[in-house]
Write a protein that holds these residues in place. Structure first.
Motif, PDB file in Angstrom:
ATOM      1  N   PHE A 287      -3.589   3.275  -3.887  1.00 53.36           N
ATOM      2  CA  PHE A 287      -4.111   2.594  -2.703  1.00 53.36           C
ATOM      3  C   PHE A 287      -4.938   3.485  -1.781  1.00 53.36           C
ATOM      4  CE2 PHE A 287      -1.793  -1.695  -2.105  1.00 53.36           C
ATOM      5  CZ  PHE A 287      -2.093  -2.037  -3.417  1.00 53.36           C
TER       6      PHE A 287
ATOM      7  N   LEU B 108       0.239  -4.075   2.703  1.00 53.10           N
ATOM      8  CA  LEU B 108       0.583  -2.819   2.044  1.00 53.10           C
ATOM      9  C   LEU B 108      -0.398  -1.708   2.420  1.00 53.10           C
ATOM     10  CD1 LEU B 108       1.556  -4.130  -1.513  1.00 53.10           C
ATOM     11  CD2 LEU B 108       3.097  -3.015   0.111  1.00 53.10           C
TER      12      LEU B 108
ATOM     13  N   TYR C 196       0.797   1.442   4.717  1.00 50.70           N
ATOM     14  CA  TYR C 196       0.666   2.758   4.087  1.00 50.70           C
ATOM     15  C   TYR C 196      -0.168   3.684   4.974  1.00 50.70           C
ATOM     16  CZ  TYR C 196       0.152   5.926   0.017  1.00 50.70           C
ATOM     17  OH  TYR C 196       0.195   6.982  -0.855  1.00 50.70           O
TER      18      TYR C 196
ATOM     19  N   ASP D 288       4.080  -4.373  -5.146  1.00 52.94           N
ATOM     20  CA  ASP D 288       4.602  -3.206  -4.460  1.00 52.94           C
ATOM     21  C   ASP D 288       5.180  -2.257  -5.504  1.00 52.94           C
ATOM     22  OD1 ASP D 288       5.271  -1.475  -2.456  1.00 52.94           O
ATOM     23  OD2 ASP D 288       6.685  -2.802  -1.442  1.00 52.94           O
TER      24      ASP D 288
ATOM     25  N   CYS E 226       0.707  -0.794  -5.535  1.00 52.26           N
ATOM     26  CA  CYS E 226       0.769   0.182  -4.456  1.00 52.26           C
ATOM     27  C   CYS E 226       1.422   1.475  -4.945  1.00 52.26           C
ATOM     28  CB  CYS E 226       1.536  -0.385  -3.266  1.00 52.26           C
ATOM     29  SG  CYS E 226       1.541   0.711  -1.818  1.00 52.26           S
TER      30      CYS E 226
END
Length: 548
Positions: free
Chosen positions: A348, A374, A378, A426, A440
């Motif tokens: 990511f 996400l 992050y 995820d 992710c």
């Protein structure tokens, strides 16, 4: 070489040097001439116009930076004049029209894989050792040395021979330069292996399972359970100490939660219950040996290409990554998606700047919002630590032409292809929907490949411009060079050379088809990637902290 420079998108205001260019050299692109103000090394960029401080820099058709001061036409792009910048992003609805590639050359093709009871098909058949806590790592080292050496899976024969040659020279008072380095190594088809249908024994050493926070142990449990359930895994030995945060019962529950029909051979041993270390290790070896006998009965059988799940990754990237290897892998990805298979694109921090394009290609609004959440969560963690996605490019990336994170990301995203995005995952979530999945993970090579395998990748395509020895314990990793210089220099770790795209002798689509054919052979066990031959079995769980 057909061209010295390249413009990647009509919207760009920088050009890429495909070869070293001299100061004062006059080059042309699209009927416009450019007098170079300084040397432009291959892979680097130069400005197409005179520009002012604060002006936007575009590459691949997206914003990749802002100018720190005024520059002249023909000046090299570098960190002294350009800083990272990226456009904001939001979900704007889905109206994406995808032109799938021609798959006629692949229709009806199959690969020979290991069929599992959950319907998935593995490209390999490994036995894995899982420690629930770092305290068991030493025991794994002992077991690994014995099993790999005695069962024919070691990759260190030539280095042991070389060390013995050095020792002989030392004892005989001869120059150490007399020591001979032999080129032999592990042969995946060697006839002395007792288990012909077992591709290897893998050891998932890690530094977790206790200490830290309980959430770390819980995530580690999900990761290890995903590896136990992986279609490339035929059987499992679990070693536990007994008092750690990640209890054996919790790991076994997670394995069953992920796969209620789990039926692979499994050995579970707890050291605080086993008695002496000798009793623990000999029992683990004996019971694992029994398990190896069982999974050796499994054989490869034909499977359609839609059973393939390929993770795409770049590491040790250079200024050619987004021009040769990544687009070629992206074309391969599009082919597999059109054939009904799965692709996993992660990292990511290296999607920074291309979020809008990815969101515009995401079919499900819920998945699009999940991607936004996400990414922002992050980045906020990284920012609170005093860093940011803009600090992702490594010194090696920068030296070889990747000046900003957005520039690096725009090229990195090419390896995912152009197809619609069917799901957003995820960390540790499985890829279950055919098509392109976003996962992710950090950009960190090993943390990312570790995560891709956990989500179900059965092969990994790993592009590199600088060279890297990264692999994965259970997911055969295919190394793809962005340039022929690297492919020749590090031929022992590179499987595919895409330098032909740079010199103009092959197209991206031709190379993409070649890569998919290579994948089919690897998935069938007919070609063993060099990362596998060298036992490049890297495994690093992500603790959801600050990692770029």
């Amino acid at each position: 070489m057909k061209n010295k420079i390249l413009k990647l998108s009509p919207a760009d205001n920088v050009l890429v040097a495909l070869t070293d260019l001299r100061k004062g050299e006059l080059v042309s692109c699209e009927n416009e001439e450019f007098l170079l103000q300084e040397p432009i090394p291959a892979k680097h960029k130069f400005f197409m116009n005179d520009m002012a401080s604060g002006d936007s820099v575009f590459m691949y058709g997206v914003l990749v930076g802002k100018l720190l001061h005024a520059v002249s036409k023909g000046t090299k792009v570098h960190t002294g004049n350009t800083r990272h910048a990226a456009e904001p992003y939001r979900y704007r609805g889905y109206d994406y029209k995808w032109q799938a590639p021609d798959t006629s050359r692949f229709r009806g093709l199959t690969f020979n894989g290991f069929h599992r009871s959950d319907g998935r098909v593995g490209t390999a058949n490994y036995w894995i050792f899982i420690p629930t806590v770092f305290c068991e790592n030493r025991n794994l080292d002992v077991i690994r040395e014995v099993l790999e050496n005695e069962l024919g899976y070691s990759a260190t024969e030539k280095y042991r021979s070389y060390t013995n040659s050095l020792l002989s020279a030392y004892k005989d008072a001869r120059p150490l330069s007399d020591a001979a380095m032999h080129s032999f190594g592990p042969d995946p088809t060697r006839t002395d292996r007792p288990f012909k249908n077992v591709d290897g024994i893998r050891f998932l050493k890690h530094e977790g399972g206790c200490g830290g926070i309980r959430q770390d142990a819980a995530v580690l449990g999900k990761l290890l359970a995903a590896y136990a359930n992986h279609p490339n895994v035929g059987g499992v030995t679990i070693l536990s100490l007994g008092c750690q945060n990640l209890q054996v019962t919790e790991l076994l529950e997670e394995i069953k939660t992920q796969n209620p029909g789990f039926n692979k051979p499994m050995v579970v041993l707890e050291q605080q219950q086993a008695g002496t270390e000798e009793e623990l290790i000999t029992t683990a070896i004996r019971k694992t040996f029994e398990g190896l006998i069982a999974i050796n009965q499994q054989e490869r059988k034909p499977a359609p290409l839609d059973k393939l799940c390929i993770g795409v990754k770049c590491g040790g990237s250079d200024g050619f990554s987004g021009i040769s290897a990544n687009p070629a892998v992206g074309y391969c990805a599009d082919l597999l998606v059109a054939l009904g298979g799965k692709i996993i694109l992660a990292e990511f921090p290296e999607l920074c700047g291309v979020e809008q394009d990815l969101l515009d290609r995401t079919e499900d609004p819920g998945a699009a919002q999940k991607f936004i959440d996400l990414m922002k969560n992050y980045e906020s963690i990284v920012t609170r630590a005093g860093s940011g996605f803009h600090m992702n490019p490594s010194p090696g990336n920068i030296r070889d032409g990747l000046i900003t994170d957005a520039m690096k990301s725009a090229g990195a995203a090419k390896k995912g292809g152009t197809s619609p995005i069917t799901d957003v995952l995820d960390y540790t979530e499985p890829a279950v929907k055919p098509g392109l999945n976003l996962l992710c993970t950090p950009g960190n090579d090993v943390e990312a490949t570790t995560g891709k395998a956990a989500s179900g990748a059965t092969l990994i395509l790993f592009t590199t411009g600088l060279g890297t020895p990264t692999g994965n314990p259970i997911c055969p990793t295919i190394k793809i060079a962005t340039n022929s210089v690297l492919a020749k220099k590090m031929k022992d770790i590179i499987d595919i050379d895409t330098g032909a795209i740079i010199d103009g002798t092959k197209t991206i689509s031709e190379m993409g088809e070649d890569i998919l054919h290579f994948c089919i052979h690897c998935a069938s066990g007919e070609i063993v990637p060099k990362a596998v031959l060298l036992n490049q079995n890297d495994f690093i769980p992500w603790k959801r902290g600050v990692s770029l």
